[in-house]
Design a protein around this motif. Structure first.
Motif, mmCIF file in Angstrom:
data_model
loop_
_atom_site.group_PDB
_atom_site.id
_atom_site.type_symbol
_atom_site.label_atom_id
_atom_site.label_comp_id
_atom_site.label_asym_id
_atom_site.label_seq_id
_atom_site.Cartn_x
_atom_site.Cartn_y
_atom_site.Cartn_z
ATOM 1 N N THR A 198 -17.350 -7.045 6.680
ATOM 2 C CA THR A 198 -17.845 -8.427 7.022
ATOM 3 C C THR A 198 -17.301 -9.229 5.743
ATOM 4 O OG1 THR A 198 -19.765 -7.777 5.607
ATOM 5 C CG2 THR A 198 -19.911 -7.564 7.856
ATOM 6 N N ARG A 199 -16.400 -8.898 4.720
ATOM 7 C CA ARG A 199 -16.017 -9.297 3.907
ATOM 8 C C ARG A 199 -14.793 -8.682 3.210
ATOM 9 N NH1 ARG A 199 -18.736 -6.426 -0.126
ATOM 10 N NH2 ARG A 199 -20.792 -5.394 0.589
ATOM 11 N N PRO A 200 -14.154 -9.164 2.325
ATOM 12 C CA PRO A 200 -12.778 -8.582 1.661
ATOM 13 C C PRO A 200 -13.012 -6.963 1.257
ATOM 14 C CG PRO A 200 -12.839 -10.570 0.932
ATOM 15 C CD PRO A 200 -14.327 -10.580 1.599
ATOM 16 N N VAL A 201 -12.128 -6.309 1.454
ATOM 17 C CA VAL A 201 -12.168 -5.042 0.990
ATOM 18 C C VAL A 201 -11.469 -4.619 -0.146
ATOM 19 C CG1 VAL A 201 -11.737 -2.414 1.870
ATOM 20 C CG2 VAL A 201 -12.744 -4.221 3.425
ATOM 21 N N ARG A 202 -11.690 -3.751 -0.966
ATOM 22 C CA ARG A 202 -10.885 -3.269 -2.177
ATOM 23 C C ARG A 202 -10.617 -1.884 -2.146
ATOM 24 N NH1 ARG A 202 -13.100 -4.597 -7.679
ATOM 25 N NH2 ARG A 202 -15.010 -4.895 -6.672
ATOM 26 N N PHE A 203 -9.180 -1.802 -2.292
ATOM 27 C CA PHE A 203 -8.730 -0.216 -2.594
ATOM 28 C C PHE A 203 -8.365 -0.028 -4.025
ATOM 29 C CE2 PHE A 203 -6.879 0.212 1.839
ATOM 30 C CZ PHE A 203 -7.905 0.617 2.348
ATOM 31 N N ILE A 204 -9.336 0.830 -4.927
ATOM 32 C CA ILE A 204 -9.115 1.050 -6.241
ATOM 33 C C ILE A 204 -7.928 2.163 -6.322
ATOM 34 C CG2 ILE A 204 -10.192 1.707 -8.164
ATOM 35 C CD1 ILE A 204 -11.264 -1.152 -7.342
ATOM 36 N N ILE A 205 -7.085 1.761 -6.887
ATOM 37 C CA ILE A 205 -6.052 2.895 -7.330
ATOM 38 C C ILE A 205 -6.361 3.521 -8.692
ATOM 39 C CG2 ILE A 205 -3.645 3.397 -7.167
ATOM 40 C CD1 ILE A 205 -4.648 2.385 -4.551
ATOM 41 N N PRO A 206 -6.026 4.826 -8.958
ATOM 42 C CA PRO A 206 -6.212 5.201 -10.115
ATOM 43 C C PRO A 206 -5.105 5.407 -11.156
ATOM 44 C CG PRO A 206 -6.144 6.896 -8.793
ATOM 45 C CD PRO A 206 -6.224 5.708 -7.820
ATOM 46 N N LEU A 207 -3.923 4.923 -10.452
ATOM 47 C CA LEU A 207 -2.649 4.777 -11.022
ATOM 48 C C LEU A 207 -2.116 3.119 -11.139
ATOM 49 C CD1 LEU A 207 -0.945 7.982 -9.475
ATOM 50 C CD2 LEU A 207 -1.827 7.707 -11.741
ATOM 51 N N VAL A 214 1.062 6.238 -4.568
ATOM 52 C CA VAL A 214 0.117 6.058 -3.889
ATOM 53 C C VAL A 214 0.013 4.518 -3.760
ATOM 54 C CG1 VAL A 214 -1.502 6.141 -5.719
ATOM 55 C CG2 VAL A 214 -2.566 6.499 -3.585
ATOM 56 N N ASP A 215 0.223 3.901 -4.787
ATOM 57 C CA ASP A 215 0.224 2.537 -4.835
ATOM 58 C C ASP A 215 0.836 1.857 -3.855
ATOM 59 O OD1 ASP A 215 -0.235 -0.372 -6.511
ATOM 60 O OD2 ASP A 215 2.008 -0.180 -6.482
ATOM 61 N N ILE A 216 2.330 2.365 -3.610
ATOM 62 C CA ILE A 216 3.230 1.714 -2.439
ATOM 63 C C ILE A 216 2.522 2.104 -1.256
ATOM 64 C CG2 ILE A 216 5.442 2.285 -1.532
ATOM 65 C CD1 ILE A 216 6.636 3.072 -4.076
ATOM 66 N N THR A 217 1.965 3.343 -0.856
ATOM 67 C CA THR A 217 1.259 3.625 0.422
ATOM 68 C C THR A 217 0.064 2.879 0.643
ATOM 69 O OG1 THR A 217 1.900 5.920 0.199
ATOM 70 C CG2 THR A 217 0.218 5.420 1.498
ATOM 71 N N ALA A 218 -0.606 2.585 -0.485
ATOM 72 C CA ALA A 218 -1.986 1.842 -0.390
ATOM 73 C C ALA A 218 -1.585 0.133 -0.056
ATOM 74 C CB ALA A 218 -2.653 1.780 -1.638
ATOM 75 N N ARG A 219 -0.455 -0.261 -0.492
ATOM 76 C CA ARG A 219 -0.095 -1.604 -0.179
ATOM 77 C C ARG A 219 0.495 -1.902 1.254
ATOM 78 N NH1 ARG A 219 -0.552 -4.655 -4.687
ATOM 79 N NH2 ARG A 219 -1.031 -3.568 -6.695
ATOM 80 N N LEU A 220 1.093 -0.927 1.734
ATOM 81 C CA LEU A 220 1.607 -0.897 3.142
ATOM 82 C C LEU A 220 0.447 -0.893 4.043
ATOM 83 C CD1 LEU A 220 4.743 1.605 3.118
ATOM 84 C CD2 LEU A 220 4.810 -0.943 3.439
ATOM 85 N N PHE A 266 -8.663 4.887 -3.152
ATOM 86 C CA PHE A 266 -7.305 5.276 -2.512
ATOM 87 C C PHE A 266 -6.549 5.958 -3.506
ATOM 88 C CE2 PHE A 266 -4.703 3.771 1.639
ATOM 89 C CZ PHE A 266 -3.956 4.750 1.157
ATOM 90 N N ALA A 267 -6.289 7.348 -3.240
ATOM 91 C CA ALA A 267 -5.893 8.161 -4.516
ATOM 92 C C ALA A 267 -5.326 9.549 -3.953
ATOM 93 C CB ALA A 267 -7.038 8.610 -5.302
ATOM 94 N N VAL A 286 -8.324 8.481 1.322
ATOM 95 C CA VAL A 286 -9.269 7.375 1.057
ATOM 96 C C VAL A 286 -10.641 8.181 0.777
ATOM 97 C CG1 VAL A 286 -10.319 5.277 1.667
ATOM 98 C CG2 VAL A 286 -7.844 5.467 2.192
ATOM 99 N N LEU A 287 -11.262 7.633 -0.157
ATOM 100 C CA LEU A 287 -12.730 8.262 -0.513
ATOM 101 C C LEU A 287 -13.917 7.037 -0.704
ATOM 102 C CD1 LEU A 287 -10.577 10.241 -2.219
ATOM 103 C CD2 LEU A 287 -12.444 11.689 -2.001
ATOM 104 N N GLY A 288 -14.882 7.117 -0.428
ATOM 105 C CA GLY A 288 -15.713 6.247 -0.816
ATOM 106 C C GLY A 288 -17.085 6.653 -1.428
ATOM 107 N N PRO A 289 -18.071 5.769 -1.868
ATOM 108 C CA PRO A 289 -19.230 6.412 -2.068
ATOM 109 C C PRO A 289 -20.101 6.868 -1.191
ATOM 110 C CG PRO A 289 -19.185 3.931 -2.014
ATOM 111 C CD PRO A 289 -17.931 4.295 -1.719
ATOM 112 N N LYS A 290 -21.089 7.624 -1.421
ATOM 113 C CA LYS A 290 -21.658 8.533 -0.564
ATOM 114 C C LYS A 290 -22.589 7.505 0.463
ATOM 115 C CE LYS A 290 -25.676 9.757 -3.451
ATOM 116 N NZ LYS A 290 -26.207 10.743 -4.200
#
Length: 304
Positions: A33-42, A48-54, A95-96, A255-259
């Motif tokens: 319902t609003r923008p989604v954020r992928f947090i990258i640990p690197l 993983v950054d390249i993959t996440a952006r694609l 996203f990790a 991709v992982l998320g909060p429970k």
């Protein structure tokens, strides 16, 4: 290595046993319902950054909402993990590569987060993990690297950034009775740059990070840690093929998320990511950066 694998399974046992109940599409509501954020640990430039952006670019068009990739390097990935757990928001996801956190039980006496506060959503790719050396070191394979380290105990250096990749190389050194100094880095891009200049002599990282320096002739990849031989890099042996099974570990990205993320939302995210990465155009781009597509829904998501 046996203890490393046991700890990986212990931490992510929920991933192996996690089965999401099938939910009708109508129950998925209007997410997102609003923008989604992928947090990258690197940092930027990591595999993983390249993959996440694609993936994010395609998901944004599919979902009709912005999908933003946010890099949160440092702190042994704990900064990124806690950002996702603390937000408790199904629009903020991790996203990790699994290697960024699966080694935590072996590296921290007390985990600074609860593993069951974060759950698997989708497996995306297998990252090709490279054992890389500076070209100027003059070694062509792992056996020659081991001989070079043995000839100068304690005088050569290897890069340490975060997670299981570092632990894997440390296990290799211990198994082969080799003495090599560890040099900590905050991000893998700085490490690969120093490797290219010969300031360090070995680095285990995503092939995507090493690739530009390999193309420049500054870095040589002497083995891949992955279990299966990579057809895209047919001339590079796996560690097992090179005779060093102690360097064997698959690089898994997901991709992982909060429970608090609902099963229906997990289903939707996983199915949409699977459709995107199986697209021939995206698949080709991922292969070029050292990724092997291994997409799956929560029904069969397994990070180990």
């Amino acid at each position: 290595m046996r203890h490393l694998r046991a700890s990986l399974f212990a931490l992510l046992g929920l991933a192996a046993g996690f089965v999401a109940l099938a939910t009708p599409a109508s129950a998925q509501g209007n997410w997102p319902t609003r923008p989604v954020r992928f947090i990258i640990p690197l940092g930027p430039g990591a595999g993983v950054d390249i993959t996440a952006r694609l993936v994010a670019d395609k998901l944004s068009a599919k979902w009709g909402q912005s999908v933003v990739v946010e890099n949160r390097p440092g702190g042994d990935a704990i900064v990124a993990i806690n950002a996702v757990i603390g937000a408790a928001d199904d629009h903020i996801l991790l996203f990790a590569p699994a290697s960024t956190f699966t080694a935590h039980p072996l590296l921290h006496e007390k985990l600074p987060y609860k593993p069951d506060d974060i759950i698997p959503v989708a497996r995306v790719t297998n990252t090709l993990i490279a054992v890389a050396v500076p070209t100027e070191l003059g070694v062509s394979n792992v056996k020659e690297l081991a001989a070079k380290i043995k000839a100068a105990p304690g005088k050569l250096n290897y890069a340490s950034v975060t997670g299981a990749n570092d632990l894997l190389f440390a296990a290799f050194l211990k198994t082969e009775n080799l003495d090599m100094a560890k040099v900590p880095y905050k991000d893998p891009v700085t490490a690969i740059n120093d490797l290219a200049e010969g300031r360090i002599q070995a680095f285990v990282s995503a092939y995507a990070i090493a690739r530009p320096r390999v193309q420049q002739g500054k870095v040589k990849v002497i083995a891949l840690t992955n279990v299966q031989h990579a057809s895209a890099l047919n001339d590079i042996p796996t560690a097992a093929e090179a005779g060093f099974k102690s360097l064997e570990l698959d690089g898994l990205v997901g991709v992982l998320g909060p429970k608090t993320v609902a099963p229906a939302v997990r289903d939707k995210i996983a199915a949409d990511i699977r459709d995107i990465v199986n697209d021939p155009d995206i698949n080709t781009k991922l292969a070029a950066t050292g990724q092997v597509v291994r997409a799956s829904t929560p029904v069969c998501v397994v990070f180990l």
